[in-house]
Design an enzyme around this catalytic site. Structure first.
Site, PDB file in Angstrom:
ATOM      1  N   ASP A   1       0.558  -1.213   0.048  1.00  0.00           N
ATOM      2  CA  ASP A   1      -0.140  -0.321   0.449  1.00  0.00           C
ATOM      3  C   ASP A   1       0.903   1.127  -0.057  1.00  0.00           C
ATOM      4  O   ASP A   1       1.478   1.699   0.750  1.00  0.00           O
ATOM      5  CB  ASP A   1      -0.838  -0.572   1.527  1.00  0.00           C
ATOM      6  CG  ASP A   1      -2.143   0.918   1.279  1.00  0.00           C
ATOM      7  OD1 ASP A   1      -2.431   1.676   0.137  1.00  0.00           O
ATOM      8  OD2 ASP A   1      -2.323   1.188   2.632  1.00  0.00           O
ATOM      9  N   HIS A   2       0.626   2.254  -0.482  1.00  0.00           N
ATOM     10  CA  HIS A   2       1.411   3.067  -0.850  1.00  0.00           C
ATOM     11  C   HIS A   2       3.133   3.134  -0.281  1.00  0.00           C
ATOM     12  O   HIS A   2       3.542   3.470   0.149  1.00  0.00           O
ATOM     13  CB  HIS A   2       1.179   4.866   0.151  1.00  0.00           C
ATOM     14  CG  HIS A   2      -0.210   4.645   0.435  1.00  0.00           C
ATOM     15  ND1 HIS A   2      -0.582   5.810  -0.668  1.00  0.00           N
ATOM     16  CD2 HIS A   2      -1.592   4.536   1.057  1.00  0.00           C
ATOM     17  CE1 HIS A   2      -1.852   5.627  -0.491  1.00  0.00           C
ATOM     18  NE2 HIS A   2      -2.512   4.858   0.522  1.00  0.00           N
TER      19      HIS A   2
ATOM     20  N   GLU B   1      -1.613   5.543  -8.935  1.00  0.00           N
ATOM     21  CA  GLU B   1      -2.254   6.602  -8.295  1.00  0.00           C
ATOM     22  C   GLU B   1      -2.124   7.935  -9.382  1.00  0.00           C
ATOM     23  O   GLU B   1      -1.513   8.493  -9.151  1.00  0.00           O
ATOM     24  CB  GLU B   1      -2.284   7.145  -6.954  1.00  0.00           C
ATOM     25  CG  GLU B   1      -3.642   8.641  -6.229  1.00  0.00           C
ATOM     26  CD  GLU B   1      -3.339   8.257  -4.849  1.00  0.00           C
ATOM     27  OE1 GLU B   1      -2.710   6.843  -4.430  1.00  0.00           O
ATOM     28  OE2 GLU B   1      -4.071   9.070  -3.788  1.00  0.00           O
TER      29      GLU B   1
ATOM     30  N   HIS C   1      -7.907   8.962   3.651  1.00  0.00           N
ATOM     31  CA  HIS C   1      -7.405   8.804   4.699  1.00  0.00           C
ATOM     32  C   HIS C   1      -7.885   9.325   5.993  1.00  0.00           C
ATOM     33  O   HIS C   1      -7.875  10.421   6.410  1.00  0.00           O
ATOM     34  CB  HIS C   1      -5.520   8.306   4.699  1.00  0.00           C
ATOM     35  CG  HIS C   1      -5.058   7.956   2.867  1.00  0.00           C
ATOM     36  ND1 HIS C   1      -5.012   8.363   2.166  1.00  0.00           N
ATOM     37  CD2 HIS C   1      -5.555   6.511   2.603  1.00  0.00           C
ATOM     38  CE1 HIS C   1      -4.704   7.920   1.287  1.00  0.00           C
ATOM     39  NE2 HIS C   1      -4.852   6.628   1.220  1.00  0.00           N
TER      40      HIS C   1
ATOM     41  N   SER D   1     -13.273   3.929   4.661  1.00  0.00           N
ATOM     42  CA  SER D   1     -13.649   3.704   5.365  1.00  0.00           C
ATOM     43  C   SER D   1     -14.525   4.039   6.007  1.00  0.00           C
ATOM     44  O   SER D   1     -14.841   5.792   5.660  1.00  0.00           O
ATOM     45  CB  SER D   1     -12.724   3.968   6.556  1.00  0.00           C
ATOM     46  OG  SER D   1     -11.685   2.518   7.234  1.00  0.00           O
TER      47      SER D   1
ATOM     48  N   ILE E   1      -9.383  -0.230   3.006  1.00  0.00           N
ATOM     49  CA  ILE E   1     -10.333   0.025   4.307  1.00  0.00           C
ATOM     50  C   ILE E   1      -9.158  -0.583   5.787  1.00  0.00           C
ATOM     51  O   ILE E   1      -8.457  -1.473   5.328  1.00  0.00           O
ATOM     52  CB  ILE E   1     -11.443  -1.344   4.987  1.00  0.00           C
ATOM     53  CG1 ILE E   1     -11.936  -1.318   3.865  1.00  0.00           C
ATOM     54  CG2 ILE E   1     -11.832  -0.944   6.538  1.00  0.00           C
ATOM     55  CD1 ILE E   1     -13.925  -0.884   3.593  1.00  0.00           C
TER      56      ILE E   1
HETATM   57  P1  13P Z   1      -9.035   4.834   5.488  1.00  0.00           P
HETATM   58  O1  13P Z   1      -8.584   5.133   6.033  1.00  0.00           O
HETATM   59  O2  13P Z   1     -10.446   4.925   5.046  1.00  0.00           O
HETATM   60  O3  13P Z   1      -9.535   3.513   6.256  1.00  0.00           O
HETATM   61  O4  13P Z   1      -8.208   4.212   4.034  1.00  0.00           O
HETATM   62  C1  13P Z   1      -7.450   3.114   3.860  1.00  0.00           C
HETATM   63  C2  13P Z   1      -6.609   3.317   3.008  1.00  0.00           C
HETATM   64  O5  13P Z   1      -6.903   4.001   1.907  1.00  0.00           O
HETATM   65  C3  13P Z   1      -5.284   2.094   2.297  1.00  0.00           C
HETATM   66  O6  13P Z   1      -4.880   2.963   1.492  1.00  0.00           O
HETATM   67  O1  G3H Z   2      -3.295   4.800   3.511  1.00  0.00           O
HETATM   68  C1  G3H Z   2      -2.847   4.163   4.824  1.00  0.00           C
HETATM   69  C2  G3H Z   2      -2.578   3.384   5.521  1.00  0.00           C
HETATM   70  O2  G3H Z   2      -4.522   3.533   6.538  1.00  0.00           O
HETATM   71  C3  G3H Z   2      -1.875   2.343   6.143  1.00  0.00           C
HETATM   72  O3  G3H Z   2      -1.852   3.744   7.354  1.00  0.00           O
HETATM   73  O4  G3H Z   2       0.986   4.024   6.917  1.00  0.00           O
HETATM   74  O5  G3H Z   2       0.060   3.850   9.634  1.00  0.00           O
HETATM   75  O6  G3H Z   2       0.304   2.294   8.083  1.00  0.00           O
HETATM   76  P1  G3H Z   2      -0.188   3.718   7.823  1.00  0.00           P
HETATM   77 ZN    ZN Z   3      -4.650   4.564   1.042  1.00  0.00          ZN
END
Ligand code: 13P
Ligand code: G3H
Ligand code: ZN
Length: 311
Positions: free
Chosen positions: A82-83, A134, A180, A216, A257
């Protein structure tokens, strides 16, 4: 079954008018809660790991936990970064067994985003791994970086076709008003998503899977529970579930989520410790926390994503 990519999941989700849940994982109880719900409901699953989660839990521990989840559930599961913010991080996850990575170049210029994303796609595709890009910028908090609402910007539909063609990405995260964290809208503000942008994007890249981050719903029951048991959370507003259901029927194939799981876990632990002040066995509070993560994920699968029975 070994880990899968999201390719077939997204093809089926697009055609079937539903979305697959991408849930952020950080430890064993979260992985167990999510995967037990998906198993009961025979749902396809994306487990996603942020750079922060990988630092917290360690790559090898996470891989072994996900391996256990595959063995226990027999479900099609994709393991996704993720990211990802650099080629090196994406490469390390690809080399280490992830089947999907996100390269998030949304804070770069359009041309630089294309150049950097393309580099990741070339490395990933040569190894059978899929890539999420993205375009557009979400507000909110990611890895402790706070993007203000003023710095956020919606995805420009006219850029999407060129971005997809020149990068070769397999899916695309877009910004249509989600963000987020737990505070997505100001108190009194009416939650709104730009469905017109989503529809225009779907028109320009027909059949192409779209991803919604920051999705979320910030379930009020858990915010209240946190505050009832000693927490101090200000008013939190998330994305209404009917909007997410609507998006899942359109081109959105992956819905991210994290915050809802964090809220369920923290609220449950707070409640348990407040009600059992003499308790010091972690299993006693982590078990109900895991149960409520499972309940939350089951609710998302059935009532929001519509992917139950689609594994
Ligand atoms: P939320 O913070 O809305 O749960 O989004 C999570 C997210 O986009 C993780 O990449
Ligand atoms: O998009 C972000 C996700 O909620 C992950 O959060 O980088 O704090 O693990 P984090
Ligand atoms: Zn995200």
């Amino acid at each position: 079954m070994p880990l899968v990519t999201t390719k077939e999941m997204f093809e089926k989700a697009y055609a079937g008018g539903y979305a697959v849940g991408a849930f952020n994982v950080n430890n064993m109880e979260i992985i167990q809660g999510i995967t037990e719900a998906a198993k009961d409901l025979n749902a396809p699953l994306i487990l996603q790991v942020s750079a922060g989660a990988r630092k917290y839990a360690n790559h090898t521990y996470l891989m072994k936990l996900v391996e256990a989840a595959l063995e226990e559930t027999g479900l099609p599961i994709a393991l996704h970064l993720d990211h990802g913010d650099s080629f090196e991080l994406c490469k390390s996850c690809i080399d280490g067994g992830f089947t999907s990575v996100m390269f998030d170049g949304s804070h770069h210029s359009f041309e630089e985003n294309i150049r950097l994303t393309r580099e990741v796609v070339e490395y990933a595709h040569a190894r059978g791994v899929v890539v999420e890009g993205e375009l557009g910028r979400l507000a909110g908090v990611e890895d402790d970086v706070n993007v203000s609402a003023e710095d956020a910007s919606y995805t420009k539909p006219e850029e999407v076709e060129e971005f997809v063609r020149r990068t070769g990405v397999d899916s695309l995260a877009i910004a249509i008003g989600t963000s987020h964290g737990a505070f997505k809208f100001k108190p009194g503000q009416k939650p709104q998503l730009r469905f017109d942008i989503l529809e225009e994007i779907a028109r320009r890249v027909p059949g192409f899977p779209i991803v919604l981050h920051g999705a979320s719903s910030v379930v009020p029951e858990y915010v209240k529970m946190i505050n009832d048991y000693g927490g101090k959370m200000p008013d939190a507003i998330g994305i209404p579930e009917d909007m997410l259901r609507e998006a899942a029927k359109l081109a959105v194939c992956k819905i991210n989520i994290d915050s809802d799981l964090r809220l369920a876990m923290t609220a449950t632990i707070r409640q348990h410790l407040a009600q059992h002040p003499d308790q010091f066995d972690p299993r006693q509070y982590l078990k109900p926390a895991r149960d409520n993560i499972k309940k939350m994920v089951a609710h998302k699968i059935v009532d929001v994503l519509g992917c139950d029975g689609k594994a």
